[in-house]
Design a protein around this motif. Sequence first.
Motif, mmCIF file in Angstrom:
data_model
loop_
_atom_site.group_PDB
_atom_site.id
_atom_site.type_symbol
_atom_site.label_atom_id
_atom_site.label_comp_id
_atom_site.label_asym_id
_atom_site.label_seq_id
_atom_site.Cartn_x
_atom_site.Cartn_y
_atom_site.Cartn_z
ATOM 1 N N CYS A 178 -0.578 -13.938 -5.961
ATOM 2 C CA CYS A 178 -1.453 -13.014 -6.681
ATOM 3 C C CYS A 178 -1.399 -13.290 -8.187
ATOM 4 C CB CYS A 178 -1.036 -11.573 -6.405
ATOM 5 S SG CYS A 178 -1.929 -10.361 -7.401
ATOM 6 N N CYS A 201 0.533 -9.767 -9.553
ATOM 7 C CA CYS A 201 1.880 -9.337 -9.137
ATOM 8 C C CYS A 201 2.693 -10.440 -8.476
ATOM 9 C CB CYS A 201 1.784 -8.099 -8.241
ATOM 10 S SG CYS A 201 1.245 -8.445 -6.561
ATOM 11 N N CYS A 204 -5.250 -8.938 -2.790
ATOM 12 C CA CYS A 204 -3.792 -8.799 -2.700
ATOM 13 C C CYS A 204 -3.446 -7.494 -1.978
ATOM 14 C CB CYS A 204 -3.186 -8.801 -4.101
ATOM 15 S SG CYS A 204 -1.410 -8.484 -4.117
ATOM 16 N N GLU A 244 -0.662 -5.980 -2.073
ATOM 17 C CA GLU A 244 0.296 -5.178 -2.850
ATOM 18 C C GLU A 244 -0.393 -4.388 -3.960
ATOM 19 O OE1 GLU A 244 3.662 -4.830 -2.473
ATOM 20 O OE2 GLU A 244 3.449 -5.951 -0.585
ATOM 21 N N CYS A 245 -1.226 -5.086 -4.765
ATOM 22 C CA CYS A 245 -1.811 -4.425 -5.944
ATOM 23 C C CYS A 245 -3.331 -4.274 -5.815
ATOM 24 C CB CYS A 245 -1.470 -5.209 -7.215
ATOM 25 S SG CYS A 245 -2.306 -6.806 -7.328
HETATM 26 ZN ZN ZN Z 1 -1.081 -8.478 -6.405
#
Ligand code: ZN
Length: 410
Positions: free
Chosen positions: A6, A9, A49, A51-52
């Motif tokens: 990413c 992140c 992504c 995660e983010c």
């Molecule tokens: Zn990310």
Amino acid sequence: MSETACRFCGASVEGVFADLGTSPLANSFLAPERVNAMEPFYPLRALVCGECFLVQLEQFETPEAIFSEYAYFSSYSSSWLEHSRSYAEEMIERLQLGGDSHVVEIASNDGYLLQFFHERQIPVLGIEPAANVAKVALQKGIPTLVEFFGVQTASSLAEASAADLLLGNNVLAHVPDLNDFVAGMRILLKPGGVITMEFPHLMRLIEENQWDTIYHEHFSYFSFLTVSRVFAAHGLRLFDVQELPTHGGSLRIFACHAPDAEKPETDAARELRKREREAGYESLETYLGYGRRVEADKRQILGFLIGLKQQGLSVVGYGAPAKGNTLLNYCGVRQDFVDYTCDLNPHKQGCFLPGSHIPIRSPEAIREDRPDVVLIMPWNLKDEIVEQLSFIRQWGGRFAARTPELALLP
Ligand SMILES: [Zn+2]
């Protein structure tokens, strides 16, 4: 499935948001002598992504190759100039800027915006990597540094260059090294200063099927939630936001140093975070289903164009924006559907669109040829263009544009 880190992140990014096949760089217009030469194509695939939730492209070319011969001169668009003038007035008033303030713009282009501060005797500095456009700014008397922006550039500038207002329009999304860029902004921002940035809002891209705004130069696609995370990671806090109609729906974010107690969060910022959360922008499923809609849109666009050609109608384009190139290349549209396109920018006239090789002519060609249908490529400027070209109705000409389905306009 894919494997890449990413841009923000560093998590492994595997989700595919939209796969638009392969395409040349959207701004690599071809001069006539290059039209039969080899042309590089790169995958045009946006990932998300888990995660983010940053929607992003993988990078295949160096930023130097993409931006150093940039053909876009902001001052050619009258509506964009007007947008910039009213922004400058609003900020001068809101931040009480004067002769001892300092305004710094990143990706200042040809000085289209800083000129409005400069003419009010407010000291300005532009930072612009494309030497050919920066030169035009310098000729207007706008001090401009020809460099890419990041930690290194920010650190090399003297303390006197620190900004009360640090701004960037349509640059954040185009930055390959996002963390270095945002970290650099924190360095250049005075204590108590304000950052504003404008970029297309991912929520509009999804809700209004604006997948044609995906192109290689446009690396990141932000929700307000995700851009807040990016800034927070670098000690900056987003305290306000405006939703603008530009580019089909943009955000203007307002940031300050995280500890700055003078700038409480506004209702607008709170409300937008809540709206995005409720619409699922922190859930991967919201993003993964988008590709199906893009495919359905391609079938609709081709069906529409096939219908026009089967009726024996002549079709020409208007405009040569990046989004037009994404659409034409993804859909495989060439001169078999669109005879040529027109553009006001003399730097583009006489060249060919990348990939599709559709010729670019002056708008005068439309008057001479009297085509049946004018396909408006920059749908965000549709109203302005319909007005400019209203004379096509004299011979029964019609306009077509994505609204978001591609259709004839009434
Ligand atoms: Zn990310």
